[in-house]
Design an enzyme around this catalytic site. Structure first.
Site, mmCIF file in Angstrom:
data_model
loop_
_atom_site.group_PDB
_atom_site.id
_atom_site.type_symbol
_atom_site.label_atom_id
_atom_site.label_comp_id
_atom_site.label_asym_id
_atom_site.label_seq_id
_atom_site.Cartn_x
_atom_site.Cartn_y
_atom_site.Cartn_z
ATOM 1 N N HIS A 186 20.011 38.559 14.999
ATOM 2 C CA HIS A 186 19.817 38.933 13.597
ATOM 3 C C HIS A 186 20.316 40.356 13.370
ATOM 4 O O HIS A 186 20.481 41.139 14.310
ATOM 5 C CB HIS A 186 18.351 38.791 13.171
ATOM 6 N N CYS A 201 14.827 40.510 20.587
ATOM 7 C CA CYS A 201 15.929 39.882 19.863
ATOM 8 C C CYS A 201 17.264 40.539 20.214
ATOM 9 O O CYS A 201 17.316 41.640 20.766
ATOM 10 C CB CYS A 201 15.697 39.976 18.359
#
Length: 231
Positions: A186, A201
């Site tokens: 992301h 992430c």
């Protein structure tokens, strides 16, 4: 797992080197002390990277250039000291640049899976390939810090949410593509070289995250390998 609200990082390092105690914790840029006159242990290397005269001695111009680099990439304290964290970021940048357009030269990312997103934790790079053909990248990424490492192995994109908001950290995670539990590709609004890293992430620039969104779909493979420096 975005952590973009953390603006002041504990300087834990993109290298395995340990920062001096005086640099272990830093103020935010707004709180930073005046530019240091101290010569850092990586002075010559940092000077060379920044295109400064390489004399191994701190000058006001050196400090200004180092401090600008630190501020840009969220390295704290941003006082212009040529220490191990600053040099570690520069060294990583140089290694990333040296990869060029052949990120899978070692063949570690599978070439028999069709379209696959590869993540090299050691070099903090990611790319998309189809067989042996490079489709996009490589691009710098920001993966999990020590204690929140991005997990390695072969995975699949199992859920996508373009406007996702973290339920743990209550922060936006645009263009989220989840591939391992709460770990996803992301975009974030910080430098890809901002230490110490994410909460697991694979952080990307908005440009890269949007491109990944357009190129990947649910069920596509993701392969994560290597080890992030400092973890």
């Amino acid at each position: 797992m975005g952590d973009i609200r953390r603006r002041s990082a504990v300087v834990l390092g993109v290298t395995s080197l340990v920062a001096p105690l005086t640099l272990a914790l830093g103020a935010t840029p707004a709180q930073a002390a005046s530019c240091t006159t101290s010569t850092g242990p990586y002075q010559k290397k940092v000077e060379k990277f920044l295109g400064r005269p390489v004399d191994g001695k701190q000058s006001s111009a050196d400090c200004k250039a180092i401090r600008a680099f630190q501020t840009k990439h969220g390295i704290t304290p941003n006082i212009g000291y040529a220490g191990p964290v600053t040099w570690g970021v520069m060294d990583l940048m140089s290694k990333q640049k040296a990869v060029g357009k052949n990120p899978n030269k070692s063949g570690k990312c599978p070439t028999n899976k069709g379209r696959i997103a590869c993540v090299n934790l050691t070099l903090q790079l990611s790319w998309i390939q189809d067989g042996k053909k490079l489709v996009y990248g490589p691009v710098p990424v920001r993966t999990g810090r020590d204690g929140y490492e991005t997990r390695t192995g072969l995975k699949k994109v199992y859920w996508r949410n373009i406007d996702h908001v973290s339920t743990i950290y209550d922060v936006p995670m645009p263009y989220s593509q989840f591939f391992d539990g709460g770990q996803a590709f992301h975009s974030v609004g910080v430098s890809m070289w901002n230490p110490p890293g994410s909460h697991g992430c694979v952080n990307m620039t908005k440009t890269a995250a949007k491109k990944y969104w357009s190129l990947l779909k649910t069920g596509d493979d993701v392969y994560v390998y290597g080890r992030k420096p400092g973890t």
